[in-house]
Motif scaffolding. Structure first.
Motif, PDB file in Angstrom:
ATOM      1  N   ALA A  23       0.819  -1.216   0.000  1.00  0.00           N
ATOM      2  CA  ALA A  23       0.000   0.000   0.000  1.00  0.00           C
ATOM      3  C   ALA A  23       0.849   1.261   0.000  1.00  0.00           C
ATOM      4  O   ALA A  23       0.505   2.255  -0.657  1.00  0.00           O
ATOM      5  N   GLY A  24       1.977   1.231   0.701  1.00  0.00           N
ATOM      6  CA  GLY A  24       2.821   2.420   0.776  1.00  0.00           C
ATOM      7  C   GLY A  24       3.362   2.841  -0.572  1.00  0.00           C
ATOM      8  O   GLY A  24       3.194   3.989  -0.991  1.00  0.00           O
ATOM      9  N   ILE A  25       3.999   1.909  -1.289  1.00  0.00           N
ATOM     10  CA  ILE A  25       4.608   2.286  -2.561  1.00  0.00           C
ATOM     11  C   ILE A  25       3.556   2.526  -3.639  1.00  0.00           C
ATOM     12  O   ILE A  25       3.708   3.418  -4.491  1.00  0.00           O
ATOM     13  N   LEU A  26       2.457   1.781  -3.605  1.00  0.00           N
ATOM     14  CA  LEU A  26       1.411   1.993  -4.606  1.00  0.00           C
ATOM     15  C   LEU A  26       0.763   3.369  -4.439  1.00  0.00           C
ATOM     16  O   LEU A  26       0.449   4.042  -5.432  1.00  0.00           O
ATOM     17  N   ASP A  27       0.567   3.786  -3.202  1.00  0.00           N
ATOM     18  CA  ASP A  27       0.031   5.129  -2.964  1.00  0.00           C
ATOM     19  C   ASP A  27       1.018   6.197  -3.438  1.00  0.00           C
ATOM     20  O   ASP A  27       0.621   7.198  -4.045  1.00  0.00           O
ATOM     21  N   ASP A  28       2.298   5.995  -3.149  1.00  0.00           N
ATOM     22  CA  ASP A  28       3.307   6.981  -3.556  1.00  0.00           C
ATOM     23  C   ASP A  28       3.428   7.063  -5.076  1.00  0.00           C
ATOM     24  O   ASP A  28       3.659   8.150  -5.630  1.00  0.00           O
ATOM     25  N   MET A  29       3.258   5.963  -5.748  1.00  0.00           N
ATOM     26  CA  MET A  29       3.382   5.946  -7.211  1.00  0.00           C
ATOM     27  C   MET A  29       2.234   6.663  -7.904  1.00  0.00           C
ATOM     28  O   MET A  29       2.305   6.930  -9.107  1.00  0.00           O
ATOM     29  N   GLU A  30       1.183   6.978  -7.163  1.00  0.00           N
ATOM     30  CA  GLU A  30       0.088   7.759  -7.740  1.00  0.00           C
ATOM     31  C   GLU A  30       0.585   9.127  -8.217  1.00  0.00           C
ATOM     32  O   GLU A  30      -0.007   9.741  -9.101  1.00  0.00           O
TER      33      GLU A  30
END
Length: 302
Positions: free
Chosen positions: A194-201
């Motif tokens: 969830a952390g990296i997927l949110d940041d990749m937004e």
């Protein structure tokens, strides 16, 4: 004054004077108790038998696990049979599956239905996160469901699962409906995604080029791009490294070149590794260049 350890012995005066008075009082009390008891109505044999047999039946039913069946036997003639079941909030779970799970509790009437047991049965189903079960007398049950939201596809060894945002496995992945979900790979990847997927937004165009997010050593991520290039991100400040890659690609079309890996783990430099074919071609060009220089050296006039 008498000493503290003085012991008074009973003498004949107790027997001669106080004993008759004491016995007289006790006789009057016993007479009163007998008179009171004679006015009470004793239960009949039938009533006593009913209580004893009824208690034995209740104990036997409870001990044998037949309480629900007995309650259903009473409830059905009284109109408490479950006739209507309303299911709300289900998208991935069919109503038929919900009804089958409800019948698994064994209850046929509202009297025997245990909402807590029914809720626990429903929440054991793959897609259901939370459930609530309400009894509406005389014959209706209302079920409200909150389902897991598919968030990513997690590859663990050779198995693939659809997981929610918290990394909980929902169902095994089958190609088709969930192909658009991001793919995460490795031990611990599901819970940390969830952390990296949110940041990749913040990098939507670059995110669209990522084929998989690979968890390395439960500490950092590698990005596997759709064109075969791997981006090795540092453990600290990975999004700064992503921004640098995006900038280099915008300015020099870095990711369009014949490269296999871009290593961003070092703070003072970027390491690029060529593909095997590119290495062969580069080696061939260098060899040809060396031959050309050698030949030019021989042809040079003295």
């Amino acid at each position: 004054m008498r000493p503290l350890n003085h012991r008074t012995d009973f003498d004949g005066s107790w027997t001669g004077t106080r004993m008759p008075l004491f016995m007289s009082r006790m006789a009057r009390r016993m007479t009163g108790l007998v008179a009171t008891a004679s006015t009470l109505r004793l239960p009949s044999f039938g009533a006593l038998a009913t209580v004893v047999v009824g208690g034995a039946i209740v104990y036997g039913v409870s001990a044998g696990g037949h309480t629900a069946a007995v309650m259903d036997g009473f409830g059905q003639p009284l109109g408490f049979s479950i006739e209507k079941v309303s299911v709300r909030g289900n998208s991935e779970t069919s109503e038929i599956d919900v009804l089958q799970a409800l019948w698994q509790t064994g209850s046929q009437t509202l009297l025997s239905l245990d909402p807590t047991e029914a809720r626990q049965t429903l929440e054991s189903m793959p897609w259901i996160d939370r459930a609530s079960v309400s009894k509406i007398f005389p014959d209706r049950v209302t079920i409200d469901l909150n389902e897991h939201r598919p968030y990513a596809i997690w590859q663990s060894d050779k198995s693939f699962y659809v997981v929610n945002r918290e990394g909980k496995k929902i169902v095994p992945y089958m190609p088709g409906r969930f192909d658009a979900l991001p793919v995460i790979v490795g031990e611990g990847a599901a819970g940390a995604a969830a952390g990296i997927l949110d940041d990749m937004e913040g990098f939507p165009e670059f995110r669209a080029r990522v084929r998989a997010y690979i968890r390395v050593g439960s500490r950092r991520w590698d990005l596997d791009l759709k064109n075969g290039v791997t981006i090795r991100l540092p453990e600290e400040k990975p999004m700064e490294a992503v921004a640098q890659v995006v900038r280099m690609d915008r300015e020099n079309t870095l990711l369009e070149r014949d490269i296999a890996m871009v290593d961003m783990r070092l703070s003072d430099r970027v390491v690029v590794r060529l593909t095997e074919d590119s290495l062969k071609r580069r080696k061939q060009r260098l060899e040809e260049r060396a031959k050309l220089i050698k030949r030019l050296g021989k042809d040079k006039p003295v």
